[in-house]
Design a protein around this motif. Structure first.
Motif, PDB file in Angstrom:
ATOM      1  N   GLU A 189       0.820  -1.212   0.000  1.00 12.67           N
ATOM      2  CA  GLU A 189       0.000   0.000   0.000  1.00 12.67           C
ATOM      3  C   GLU A 189       0.854   1.262   0.000  1.00 12.67           C
ATOM      4  O   GLU A 189       0.474   2.278  -0.589  1.00 12.67           O
ATOM      5  CB  GLU A 189      -0.933  -0.007   1.225  1.00 12.67           C
ATOM      6  N   GLY A 190       1.993   1.217   0.655  1.00 10.69           N
ATOM      7  CA  GLY A 190       2.863   2.387   0.693  1.00 10.69           C
ATOM      8  C   GLY A 190       3.306   2.808  -0.693  1.00 10.69           C
ATOM      9  O   GLY A 190       3.348   4.002  -1.015  1.00 10.69           O
ATOM     10  N   PHE A 191       3.637   1.836  -1.530  1.00  6.88           N
ATOM     11  CA  PHE A 191       4.054   2.123  -2.901  1.00  6.88           C
ATOM     12  C   PHE A 191       2.877   2.660  -3.717  1.00  6.88           C
ATOM     13  O   PHE A 191       3.031   3.586  -4.510  1.00  6.88           O
ATOM     14  CB  PHE A 191       4.619   0.863  -3.559  1.00  6.88           C
ATOM     15  N   ARG A 192       1.704   2.089  -3.518  1.00  8.02           N
ATOM     16  CA  ARG A 192       0.531   2.560  -4.251  1.00  8.02           C
ATOM     17  C   ARG A 192       0.228   4.012  -3.883  1.00  8.02           C
ATOM     18  O   ARG A 192      -0.077   4.832  -4.749  1.00  8.02           O
ATOM     19  CB  ARG A 192      -0.683   1.677  -3.938  1.00  8.02           C
ATOM     20  N   ARG A 193       0.349   4.315  -2.587  1.00  7.22           N
ATOM     21  CA  ARG A 193       0.030   5.662  -2.118  1.00  7.22           C
ATOM     22  C   ARG A 193       1.084   6.674  -2.575  1.00  7.22           C
ATOM     23  O   ARG A 193       0.752   7.787  -2.968  1.00  7.22           O
ATOM     24  CB  ARG A 193      -0.077   5.653  -0.596  1.00  7.22           C
ATOM     25  N   ASP A 194       2.357   6.287  -2.531  1.00  5.94           N
ATOM     26  CA  ASP A 194       3.428   7.200  -2.914  1.00  5.94           C
ATOM     27  C   ASP A 194       4.581   6.412  -3.525  1.00  5.94           C
ATOM     28  O   ASP A 194       5.495   5.972  -2.818  1.00  5.94           O
ATOM     29  CB  ASP A 194       3.911   7.999  -1.699  1.00  5.94           C
ATOM     30  N   PRO A 195       4.573   6.223  -4.842  1.00  8.93           N
ATOM     31  CA  PRO A 195       5.622   5.427  -5.487  1.00  8.93           C
ATOM     32  C   PRO A 195       6.921   6.194  -5.697  1.00  8.93           C
ATOM     33  O   PRO A 195       7.949   5.606  -6.029  1.00  8.93           O
ATOM     34  CB  PRO A 195       4.998   5.077  -6.846  1.00  8.93           C
ATOM     35  N   HIS A 196       6.902   7.515  -5.476  1.00  8.43           N
ATOM     36  CA  HIS A 196       8.048   8.340  -5.874  1.00  8.43           C
ATOM     37  C   HIS A 196       9.342   8.014  -5.131  1.00  8.43           C
ATOM     38  O   HIS A 196      10.412   8.003  -5.755  1.00  8.43           O
ATOM     39  CB  HIS A 196       7.682   9.823  -5.744  1.00  8.43           C
ATOM     40  N   PRO A 197       9.310   7.709  -3.817  1.00  8.98           N
ATOM     41  CA  PRO A 197      10.573   7.319  -3.166  1.00  8.98           C
ATOM     42  C   PRO A 197      11.172   6.046  -3.761  1.00  8.98           C
ATOM     43  O   PRO A 197      12.414   5.926  -3.855  1.00  8.98           O
ATOM     44  CB  PRO A 197      10.159   7.111  -1.699  1.00  8.98           C
ATOM     45  N   VAL A 198      10.327   5.099  -4.150  1.00 16.02           N
ATOM     46  CA  VAL A 198      10.828   3.865  -4.773  1.00 16.02           C
ATOM     47  C   VAL A 198      11.476   4.185  -6.117  1.00 16.02           C
ATOM     48  O   VAL A 198      12.584   3.715  -6.429  1.00 16.02           O
ATOM     49  CB  VAL A 198       9.691   2.838  -4.954  1.00 16.02           C
ATOM     50  N   TYR A 199      10.791   5.016  -6.919  1.00 17.15           N
ATOM     51  CA  TYR A 199      11.361   5.384  -8.213  1.00 17.15           C
ATOM     52  C   TYR A 199      12.680   6.141  -8.039  1.00 17.15           C
ATOM     53  O   TYR A 199      13.623   5.950  -8.819  1.00 17.15           O
ATOM     54  CB  TYR A 199      10.362   6.238  -9.002  1.00 17.15           C
ATOM     55  N   ASP A 204       9.463  12.344 -14.632  1.00 19.98           N
ATOM     56  CA  ASP A 204       9.155  13.739 -14.322  1.00 19.98           C
ATOM     57  C   ASP A 204       9.572  14.159 -12.916  1.00 19.98           C
ATOM     58  O   ASP A 204       9.418  15.321 -12.537  1.00 19.98           O
ATOM     59  CB  ASP A 204       7.658  14.006 -14.537  1.00 19.98           C
ATOM     60  N   ARG A 205      10.100  13.207 -12.129  1.00 14.97           N
ATOM     61  CA  ARG A 205      10.695  13.550 -10.828  1.00 14.97           C
ATOM     62  C   ARG A 205      12.216  13.344 -10.859  1.00 14.97           C
ATOM     63  O   ARG A 205      12.841  13.225  -9.810  1.00 14.97           O
ATOM     64  CB  ARG A 205      10.086  12.693  -9.717  1.00 14.97           C
ATOM     65  N   ASP A 206      12.810  13.298 -12.049  1.00 14.44           N
ATOM     66  CA  ASP A 206      14.257  13.113 -12.159  1.00 14.44           C
ATOM     67  C   ASP A 206      14.956  14.435 -11.840  1.00 14.44           C
ATOM     68  O   ASP A 206      14.774  15.421 -12.550  1.00 14.44           O
ATOM     69  CB  ASP A 206      14.608  12.670 -13.581  1.00 14.44           C
ATOM     70  N   PRO A 207      15.764  14.483 -10.766  1.00 13.06           N
ATOM     71  CA  PRO A 207      16.423  15.735 -10.398  1.00 13.06           C
ATOM     72  C   PRO A 207      17.420  16.223 -11.443  1.00 13.06           C
ATOM     73  O   PRO A 207      17.778  17.404 -11.457  1.00 13.06           O
ATOM     74  CB  PRO A 207      17.121  15.402  -9.070  1.00 13.06           C
ATOM     75  N   GLN A 251      14.805   5.814  -5.586  1.00  8.67           N
ATOM     76  CA  GLN A 251      15.823   4.841  -5.186  1.00  8.67           C
ATOM     77  C   GLN A 251      16.314   4.049  -6.397  1.00  8.67           C
ATOM     78  O   GLN A 251      17.523   3.827  -6.563  1.00  8.67           O
ATOM     79  CB  GLN A 251      15.223   3.911  -4.133  1.00  8.67           C
ATOM     80  N   LEU A 252      15.387   3.627  -7.236  1.00  2.00           N
ATOM     81  CA  LEU A 252      15.762   2.894  -8.448  1.00  2.00           C
ATOM     82  C   LEU A 252      16.597   3.771  -9.380  1.00  2.00           C
ATOM     83  O   LEU A 252      17.627   3.338  -9.908  1.00  2.00           O
ATOM     84  CB  LEU A 252      14.505   2.411  -9.183  1.00  2.00           C
ATOM     85  N   ARG A 253      16.149   5.012  -9.560  1.00  2.00           N
ATOM     86  CA  ARG A 253      16.815   5.932 -10.477  1.00  2.00           C
ATOM     87  C   ARG A 253      18.243   6.248 -10.000  1.00  2.00           C
ATOM     88  O   ARG A 253      19.159   6.416 -10.806  1.00  2.00           O
ATOM     89  CB  ARG A 253      15.983   7.210 -10.598  1.00  2.00           C
ATOM     90  N   ALA A 254      18.428   6.331  -8.684  1.00  2.00           N
ATOM     91  CA  ALA A 254      19.760   6.611  -8.138  1.00  2.00           C
ATOM     92  C   ALA A 254      20.728   5.475  -8.442  1.00  2.00           C
ATOM     93  O   ALA A 254      21.947   5.685  -8.532  1.00  2.00           O
ATOM     94  CB  ALA A 254      19.660   6.831  -6.631  1.00  2.00           C
ATOM     95  N   HIS A 255      20.175   4.276  -8.606  1.00  2.00           N
ATOM     96  CA  HIS A 255      21.013   3.107  -8.907  1.00  2.00           C
ATOM     97  C   HIS A 255      21.339   3.047 -10.392  1.00  2.00           C
ATOM     98  O   HIS A 255      22.493   2.956 -10.794  1.00  2.00           O
ATOM     99  CB  HIS A 255      20.288   1.845  -8.450  1.00  2.00           C
ATOM    100  N   ARG A 256      20.298   3.113 -11.222  1.00  2.00           N
ATOM    101  CA  ARG A 256      20.461   3.200 -12.676  1.00  2.00           C
ATOM    102  C   ARG A 256      19.091   3.526 -13.293  1.00  2.00           C
ATOM    103  O   ARG A 256      18.061   3.353 -12.641  1.00  2.00           O
ATOM    104  CB  ARG A 256      21.034   1.891 -13.263  1.00  2.00           C
ATOM    105  N   PRO A 257      19.059   3.988 -14.543  1.00  2.00           N
ATOM    106  CA  PRO A 257      17.795   4.463 -15.115  1.00  2.00           C
ATOM    107  C   PRO A 257      16.869   3.378 -15.668  1.00  2.00           C
ATOM    108  O   PRO A 257      15.729   3.677 -16.016  1.00  2.00           O
ATOM    109  CB  PRO A 257      18.237   5.396 -16.249  1.00  2.00           C
ATOM    110  N   VAL A 258      17.354   2.111 -15.746  1.00  2.00           N
ATOM    111  CA  VAL A 258      16.538   1.029 -16.315  1.00  2.00           C
ATOM    112  C   VAL A 258      16.605  -0.186 -15.390  1.00  2.00           C
ATOM    113  O   VAL A 258      17.711  -0.584 -14.979  1.00  2.00           O
ATOM    114  CB  VAL A 258      17.015   0.636 -17.730  1.00  2.00           C
ATOM    115  N   HIS A 259      15.443  -0.766 -15.087  1.00  2.00           N
ATOM    116  CA  HIS A 259      15.398  -1.908 -14.153  1.00  2.00           C
ATOM    117  C   HIS A 259      14.466  -2.992 -14.674  1.00  2.00           C
ATOM    118  O   HIS A 259      13.491  -2.720 -15.372  1.00  2.00           O
ATOM    119  CB  HIS A 259      14.896  -1.448 -12.774  1.00  2.00           C
ATOM    120  N   ARG A 260      14.772  -4.218 -14.263  1.00  2.00           N
ATOM    121  CA  ARG A 260      13.894  -5.349 -14.541  1.00  2.00           C
ATOM    122  C   ARG A 260      12.866  -5.414 -13.416  1.00  2.00           C
ATOM    123  O   ARG A 260      13.229  -5.452 -12.222  1.00  2.00           O
ATOM    124  CB  ARG A 260      14.709  -6.640 -14.592  1.00  2.00           C
ATOM    125  N   VAL A 261      11.579  -5.429 -13.755  1.00  2.00           N
ATOM    126  CA  VAL A 261      10.532  -5.439 -12.731  1.00  2.00           C
ATOM    127  C   VAL A 261       9.477  -6.492 -13.074  1.00  2.00           C
ATOM    128  O   VAL A 261       9.383  -6.968 -14.201  1.00  2.00           O
ATOM    129  CB  VAL A 261       9.838  -4.054 -12.611  1.00  2.00           C
TER     130      VAL A 261
END
Length: 394
Positions: free
Chosen positions: A12-22, A314-317, A24-34
């Motif tokens: 539910e946390g991800f559904r409510r606010d996915p941006h911290p997960v994105y 659109d949240r890429d710093p 974290q993923l983006r800080a690692h690399r821009p493309v991920h297997r999901v």
């Protein structure tokens, strides 16, 4: 071996606010297997979360939309027919050319007085109550009325159409999704047939039936049904979320709300920032690799599915400094909330127009507008971004 991020297990946390997960993923690399949530099919896919990579991928012809090229047919294509979101050039070029003959910029601009009238009537009904669910009373009925009038859907059908549309966009199971597409296909067939029987009409669907290119090309019955599907479903579900998300962002950022109230010249920028900050579409509809390709050092094999994370991009710093801030004075141009390239949203001008009219009228007529409790649950899956209800008072 590539690590797989199971988005469906993030809860539910991800559904409510996915941006911290994105982030974290983006800080690692821009493309991920999901692995996508069950609501989105549950299959493995590549997810692009970086802005530059997402924008490039949206316009990359090697990432195709027509699944039949790899032996896959989506439910909408199977039961509704070929449409803009499931076609590649040259078929996509032909379909888009035929629709833009009827759905012109001028036609959209001419809708403004009617959009204003519908908005005023909805507020006339809503405001004396003192409190309401903004979606039920305003953000939903405005775009559904506009798109149904534009396409010529009888008023008596709109309640049933809303239920079918919701079951298509936010299904509860694979069975409910198939059932919704079957019902929608039957409804659209009946609607198109009634337009043919009625003779020349002024609505957009009647015009699409008559539209002919210089070479005599016309939309086939299946293509007409597919076009009506895209315009009706995509033409209102996204705008509901855009209006709601924009109001929610303003009400949770009182400094920005005060700035807009003080200067309505900031309205256009507010709409663009709302699109960037919490756009109505979280990730673009599926693409697949028509040939092997590499994105940001990640090898993607032919036939593998790719999701482009619009909300993540659109949240890429690297593109938008302090991206988690909602700033209506920000230059938000370049956001990908409406996509990019040949699949850039056909209805973007209409969505922007409806949202501008809705926000201006609501804020001018409800000076004490405020949240009246917590928003409803965020929509499941990673396709649409919005809440089920938004209680407000004034």
């Amino acid at each position: 071996m590539t690590n797989i991020v199971d988005l469906g297990e993030l809860g539910e946390g991800f559904r409510r606010d996915p941006h911290p997960v994105y982030a974290q993923l983006r800080a690692h690399r821009p493309v991920h297997r999901v692995r996508l949530p069950e609501e989105d099919g549950g299959q493995e896919s590549w997810l692009i979360v970086g802005y530059e990579e997402a924008r490039a991928a949206l316009a990359d012809p090697r990432l195709a939309k027509d699944g039949t090229r790899i032996g896959f047919m989506s439910l909408d294509e199977e039961l509704i027919g070929k449409h803009l979101l499931s076609a590649d050039p040259p078929q996509h070029t032909r379909l888009r050319s035929l629709i833009t003959r009827a759905f012109t910029t001028r036609r959209v601009a001419e809708l403004q007085p009617r959009i204003q009238q519908i908005t005023d009537e909805l507020l006339d009904t809503m405001l004396p109550q003192g409190r309401a669910d903004l979606i039920e009373s305003f953000a939903y009925p405005l775009p559904i009325t506009v798109i149904c009038e534009l396409l010529g859907v009888p008023e008596i059908d709109r309640t049933e159409f809303r239920k079918i549309s919701n079951d298509v966009v936010v299904p509860t199971s694979a069975e409910s999704l198939r059932d919704a597409f079957v019902r929608l296909a039957d409804y659209l067939d009946d609607l198109i047939e009634s337009k043919r029987d009625a003779g020349p009409g002024t609505d957009l669907l009647s015009e699409l039936i008559r539209t002919t290119a210089e070479n005599g090309d016309r939309l086939s019955p299946d293509e007409l049904r597919g076009m009506a599907f895209v315009l009706l479903v995509a033409g209102h579900e996204t705008t509901v979320n855009l209006i709601t998300n924009a109001v929610h962002a303003l009400l949770t950022h009182p400094d920005q709300l005060a700035a807009l109230r003080a200067d309505m010249n900031l309205l256009d920028g507010t709409v663009e920032e709302a699109l960037r900050y919490e756009g109505p579409v979280e990730s673009a509809t599926d693409r697949f690799a028509a040939e092997p390709l590499e994105i940001a050092g990640v090898q993607i094999e032919k036939g593998e599915w790719v999701r482009i994370g619009l909300a993540a991009a659109d949240r890429d710093p690297g593109r938008f400094p302090t991206p988690d801030g909602f700033d209506i004075r920000r230059d938000s141009r370049g956001h990908v909330a409406f996509g990019h390239g040949i699949h850039h949203c056909l209805g973007a001008p209409l969505a922007r127009l409806e949202t501008r009219v809705a926000l201006r009228s609501l804020l001018e007529r409800a000076p004490g507008l405020a949240l009246d409790g917590q928003p409803g649950a965020w929509l499941p899956g990673v396709l649409m971004r919005g809440v089920r209800s938004l209680p407000v008072r004034w």
